[in-house]
Write an enzyme that holds these catalytic residues in place. Structure first.
Site, PDB file in Angstrom:
ATOM      1  N   LYS A 149       0.854  -1.192   0.000  1.00  0.00           N
ATOM      2  CA  LYS A 149       0.000   0.000   0.000  1.00  0.00           C
ATOM      3  C   LYS A 149       0.891   1.243   0.000  1.00  0.00           C
ATOM      4  CE  LYS A 149      -4.079   1.990   2.226  1.00  0.00           C
ATOM      5  NZ  LYS A 149      -5.129   1.818   3.259  1.00  0.00           N
ATOM      6  N   GLU A 204     -19.434  -5.255  11.483  1.00  0.00           N
ATOM      7  CA  GLU A 204     -20.347  -4.446  12.285  1.00  0.00           C
ATOM      8  C   GLU A 204     -21.392  -5.298  13.003  1.00  0.00           C
ATOM      9  OE1 GLU A 204     -18.661  -1.935   9.006  1.00  0.00           O
ATOM     10  OE2 GLU A 204     -19.699  -3.875   9.063  1.00  0.00           O
ATOM     11  N   ARG A 251     -25.357  -1.510   8.468  1.00  0.00           N
ATOM     12  CA  ARG A 251     -25.019  -2.900   8.151  1.00  0.00           C
ATOM     13  C   ARG A 251     -25.330  -3.852   9.301  1.00  0.00           C
ATOM     14  NH1 ARG A 251     -20.800  -2.983   4.057  1.00  0.00           N
ATOM     15  NH2 ARG A 251     -19.530  -4.461   5.212  1.00  0.00           N
TER      16      ARG A 251
END
Length: 589
Positions: free
Chosen positions: A245, A333, A361
């Protein structure tokens, strides 16, 4: 940009010689860095997948072949190569292109993504649809990160896909980090795979995927060779690639958390521009984070829970100082909410800290596992209201409406940092019900916010200014702009202002007084009108038999796109000017 300047579509890309692709990768990186350094946006993820982006569009026949990017933080290169190069400097700006894949923006955006872990289910649905339609020459590819694939929804998709015979390829982009470093047992497993120390059985092969890898995802020639091989194979496949990344910008490689979305920076050195001293006024999430640590040091029953957002939510402060009582559960979640419910059942005091838009969610868990059982979980909903440049997928504007209808649930919106601190203090003293505390993204209003705690009476409001004709009822931090608007009005003595703060339960005694003593009522909220705060006031007025003229300021029944918070507040007509104009219309009537 000698090569990139020639490419306006993947069709152009496929015409250039294979040997020139590494140079294209360098130019694409430079282009992304050049624009994002001044316009801001998500940087590290897109830099890490430059080679993969080029390879996918080079080998596969997009847009006929469907390509879905999970979340979409990493899709900048994809956008640039698919006809949006000249528009890229409008990325995440009002009227410009979205920061995420969006189906009505380009035929190359096969599926809209902004929340994580949806790509496998989406691409499986597309692959099954192709099979039903007899489309034997269409390929289906999903790119998902190691943080996103640990989500429950991703596992559901893997579980189903493994018993089908559809032509789909999942590319697992493994860089050991999402926004924050990846966590969990799957992360440890993938680390062992990379080291060659994993157990003999491969988890993806056990789920009936044709697994290959891990391969170097930043090695373009090798990546193209592997994709060519996999294109010729049938059935569910998974390619495990290792990427870095922030690849190509040293600072971004060294500090991957900060450079996920670094703001403005020097494109040559990578140094992030330091913002002005005005940032001394704390962000609401930092007030939450520091206050939670303060309370947790006094109350050993307090724990903090976040689904993969310790830095963004500022739970990182508790993770640093009291690590055994702060839990990052990964992008999960639903699990976070039900785990909090289990802890509350056993007498622990869980502060479950989730972005407003991400709590969507876990809606069933809020109802079934928390509210139905009346377990005193403390939900701290960060990024409530309009959030700005991330746009429609991230605006936390529906929480008041989707939570208000749930029995047993208290809902509170602090007007300032002190109210946030005090409701957190009040909640951990012990409540008979669960509570949701919603607060906005960004800075508060007060330098001197760290004051002694005061308990807040549940369902109480505050009269900030008494009036005689118009009462303005505000909910949350948007109320801070009301006082200035009132002061500037020539008829300010006739305007009252009330910080209602609780949308559930409402302060019915105060509201009955307001209904009896004011002719006009204005409600203002940084949330959708339908089912929200203004709706609650209208319902109560009707129930009590009052017929005051009630004007609701809030977000209309439409999705708001991306732009600055100020621009979007103006579009939604919840800014100071809109309130000022409404007051003038009432007085002029």
């Amino acid at each position: 940009m000698k090569i990139l300047s020639q490419i306006n579509s993947p069709e152009d890309l496929r015409k250039i010689p294979l040997g020139t692709l590494p140079q294209l990768a360098q130019e694409l990186r430079e282009f992304i860095i050049d624009i994002v350094s001044t316009k801001e946006g998500h940087l590290g993820a897109s830099l890490g997948v430059v080679e993969l982006t080029i390879a996918l569009h080079y080998i596969f026949d997009t847009p006929k072949d469907r390509l879905v990017w999970d979340v979409g933080h990493q899709a900048y290169g994809h956008k640039i190569l698919t006809g949006r190069k000249e528009l890229f400097d409008t990325n995440r700006q009002l009227g410009g292109i979205s920061g995420f894949p969006k189906i009505d923006e380009s035929e190359y955006d096969a599926f809209g993504t902004g929340h994580s872990s949806t790509s496998i289910s989406a691409i499986l649905g597309m692959a099954l649809a192709s099979k039903l339609k007899g489309e034997t020459d269409r390929r289906h590819i999903a790119v998902i990160g190691d943080a996103s694939i640990a989500s429950g929804m991703a596992f559901e998709g893997l579980n189903h896909a493994g018993v089908t015979d559809v032509d789909m390829l999942i590319i697992l982009n493994d860089n050991a980090i999402g926004i924050d470093p990846s966590v969990g047992a799957l992360k440890k497993y993938l680390t062992n795979v990379k080291r060659g120390t994993a157990k003999d059985e491969n988890i993806f092969e056990c789920l009936n995927f044709d697994y290959s890898g891990p391969v170097d995802g930043n090695d373009l020639p090798n990546l193209i060779s592997e994709l060519k091989r996999l294109k010729a194979r049938t059935g569910p496949k998974l390619l495990h690639i290792i990427t870095t990344k922030g690849k190509g910008l040293q600072k971004a490689e060294e500090n991957q958390v900060a450079y996920h979305a670094p703001g403005k920076f020097d494109k040559s050195t990578g140094e992030i521009h330091i913002k002005s001293v005005e940032t001394e006024v704390p962000k609401y999430q930092d007030v939450f984070g520091h206050t939670l640590v303060e309370l947790a040091k006094q109350n050993p029953k307090i724990v903090g829970i976040t689904p993969a957002m310790p830095t963004g939510s500022s739970l990182k402060y508790m993770m640093e100082q009291i690590p055994d009582r702060a839990f990052d559960v990964g992008i999960a979640e639903q699990h976070a909410v039900t785990m909090a419910a289990g802890m509350a059942k056993e007498g622990i005091i869980p502060f479950c800290n989730i972005y407003s838009t991400f709590l969507q969610r876990a809606y069933d868990q809020v109802i079934h596992d928390v509210a139905l059982q009346n377990l005193p979980v403390i939900f701290c909903l960060d990024r409530a209201g309009i959030v700005g440049e991330d746009g429609a997928t991230h605006h936390g504007v529906f929480d008041l409406a989707y939570l208000r209808c749930i029995p047993n649930l208290i809902i509170f919106a602090p007007m300032n940092e002190m109210e946030l601190r005090n409701i957190m203090y009040t909640a951990q003293l012990g409540l008979p019900n669960p509570i949701a505390i919603r607060y906005p993204r960004g800075q508060g209003t007060t330098l001197d916010w760290k004051r002694p705690f005061e308990e807040i009476a549940i369902g109480s409001s505050q009269e900030l200014k008494k009036g005689s004709k118009i009462a303005i009822l505000s909910l949350g931090s948007i109320g801070n702009r009301v006082g200035k608007v009132i002061d500037e009005n020539d008829n300010n003595q006739q305007i009252g202002h009330y910080d209602m703060r609780f949308i559930k339960p409402l302060d019915t005694n105060r509201l009955e007084h307001i209904f009896q003593n004011y002719e006009y009522i204005i409600t203002i909220e940084d949330a959708c009108k339908a089912g929200g705060f203004g709706s609650a006031i209208l319902e109560l007025a009707n129930k009590m038999g009052y017929s005051n003229q009630i004007h609701m300021l809030g977000i209309d029944d439409a999705f708001l796109e991306h732009g600055t918070v100020d621009e979007l507040h103006q579009l939604a007509e919840i800014d100071a000017t809109s309130l000022r104009n409404l007051l003038n219309r009432i007085f002029d009537a």
